[in-house]
Design an enzyme around this catalytic site. Sequence first.
Site, PDB file in Angstrom:
ATOM      1  N   CYS A  20       0.868  -1.180   0.000  1.00 25.16           N
ATOM      2  CA  CYS A  20       0.000   0.000   0.000  1.00 25.16           C
ATOM      3  C   CYS A  20       0.905   1.230   0.000  1.00 25.16           C
ATOM      4  O   CYS A  20       2.088   1.128  -0.351  1.00 25.16           O
ATOM      5  CB  CYS A  20      -0.966  -0.019   1.184  1.00 25.16           C
ATOM      6  SG  CYS A  20      -0.176  -0.013   2.806  1.00 25.16           S
ATOM      7  N   ASN A  23       2.336   1.379   4.360  1.00 22.46           N
ATOM      8  CA  ASN A  23       2.645   0.110   5.045  1.00 22.46           C
ATOM      9  C   ASN A  23       2.357   0.182   6.552  1.00 22.46           C
ATOM     10  O   ASN A  23       3.030  -0.446   7.358  1.00 22.46           O
ATOM     11  CB  ASN A  23       4.099  -0.330   4.788  1.00 22.46           C
ATOM     12  CG  ASN A  23       4.419  -1.765   5.184  1.00 22.46           C
ATOM     13  OD1 ASN A  23       5.530  -2.071   5.574  1.00 22.46           O
ATOM     14  ND2 ASN A  23       3.460  -2.669   5.101  1.00 22.46           N
ATOM     15  N   CYS A  25      -1.372   0.677   7.395  1.00 25.92           N
ATOM     16  CA  CYS A  25      -2.813   0.374   7.526  1.00 25.92           C
ATOM     17  C   CYS A  25      -3.211  -0.849   6.692  1.00 25.92           C
ATOM     18  O   CYS A  25      -3.427  -1.934   7.231  1.00 25.92           O
ATOM     19  CB  CYS A  25      -3.668   1.579   7.105  1.00 25.92           C
ATOM     20  SG  CYS A  25      -3.444   3.042   8.145  1.00 25.92           S
ATOM     21  N   ARG A  26      -3.318  -0.679   5.371  1.00 33.33           N
ATOM     22  CA  ARG A  26      -3.913  -1.731   4.540  1.00 33.33           C
ATOM     23  C   ARG A  26      -2.998  -2.941   4.355  1.00 33.33           C
ATOM     24  O   ARG A  26      -3.438  -4.087   4.542  1.00 33.33           O
ATOM     25  CB  ARG A  26      -4.302  -1.161   3.165  1.00 33.33           C
ATOM     26  CG  ARG A  26      -5.463  -0.181   3.237  1.00 33.33           C
ATOM     27  CD  ARG A  26      -5.601   0.588   1.942  1.00 33.33           C
ATOM     28  NE  ARG A  26      -4.467   1.497   1.743  1.00 33.33           N
ATOM     29  CZ  ARG A  26      -4.261   2.203   0.647  1.00 33.33           C
ATOM     30  NH1 ARG A  26      -5.104   2.095  -0.367  1.00 33.33           N
ATOM     31  NH2 ARG A  26      -3.227   3.025   0.559  1.00 33.33           N
ATOM     32  N   SER A  27      -1.739  -2.720   3.942  1.00 37.28           N
ATOM     33  CA  SER A  27      -0.914  -3.911   3.635  1.00 37.28           C
ATOM     34  C   SER A  27      -0.526  -4.705   4.881  1.00 37.28           C
ATOM     35  O   SER A  27      -0.485  -5.944   4.814  1.00 37.28           O
ATOM     36  CB  SER A  27       0.305  -3.549   2.775  1.00 37.28           C
ATOM     37  OG  SER A  27       1.145  -2.613   3.396  1.00 37.28           O
ATOM     38  N   ASP A 137      -8.042   3.693   1.018  1.00 35.29           N
ATOM     39  CA  ASP A 137      -7.154   4.136   2.084  1.00 35.29           C
ATOM     40  C   ASP A 137      -7.984   4.620   3.286  1.00 35.29           C
ATOM     41  O   ASP A 137      -8.754   5.569   3.167  1.00 35.29           O
ATOM     42  CB  ASP A 137      -6.303   5.287   1.530  1.00 35.29           C
ATOM     43  CG  ASP A 137      -5.230   5.723   2.493  1.00 35.29           C
ATOM     44  OD1 ASP A 137      -5.275   5.312   3.665  1.00 35.29           O
ATOM     45  OD2 ASP A 137      -4.356   6.488   2.066  1.00 35.29           O
TER      46      ASP A 137
END
Length: 170
Positions: A20, A23, A25-27, A137
């Site tokens: 993301c 690195n 939150c999402r990934s 995001d």
Amino acid sequence: MTVCVRSNAPMKTISVCFVCLGNICRSPTAEGVMRHQVEAARLSDRILIDSAGTGDWHVGASPDRRAQQAAGERGYDLSALRGRQIGPEDFERFDLVIAMDDANVAALKAICPPAQRDRIRLLMEFAPATDIREVADPYFGGDAGFERVLDQCEAACRGLIAALRPQLIT
Ligand code: 4NP
């Protein structure tokens, strides 16, 4: 009679890196969910998992507190993960470099050696029965965004494992 088949052939492995922007939150959420599902499927020694960001602002940082909280409530522990930035050498190391959104894909293509471009994929390609393309995001939004990220990661990681299973048969 018991027939014992021995093989010295090394077991095939597949390596995936979720990517993301930051690195945090999402990934890392995708990494935590994937690790959990891969362990449940007893495939931890066959599917190798990492995550990274296209940006460098959060290198060395723990995942965002809100991401850790939301993930923890579903049984995923993200506390050991630390931010790192993706580099060109990662396209050699990983069979699949799996982005959260189209901006991540564009940033990855900008640093990817041409021969390895087909390793770049979007996570939501692996989620069945959805026409949602991106994992949005959640960083500047509220708690619902983090729950949505988890829902998407859970569905897509299930689909990703199903897609990888046939490739693990050597
Ligand atoms: P991620 O979220 O890409 O899912 O880790 C973000 C984290 C940090 C920032 C943006 C997005 N930031 O602007 O610092």
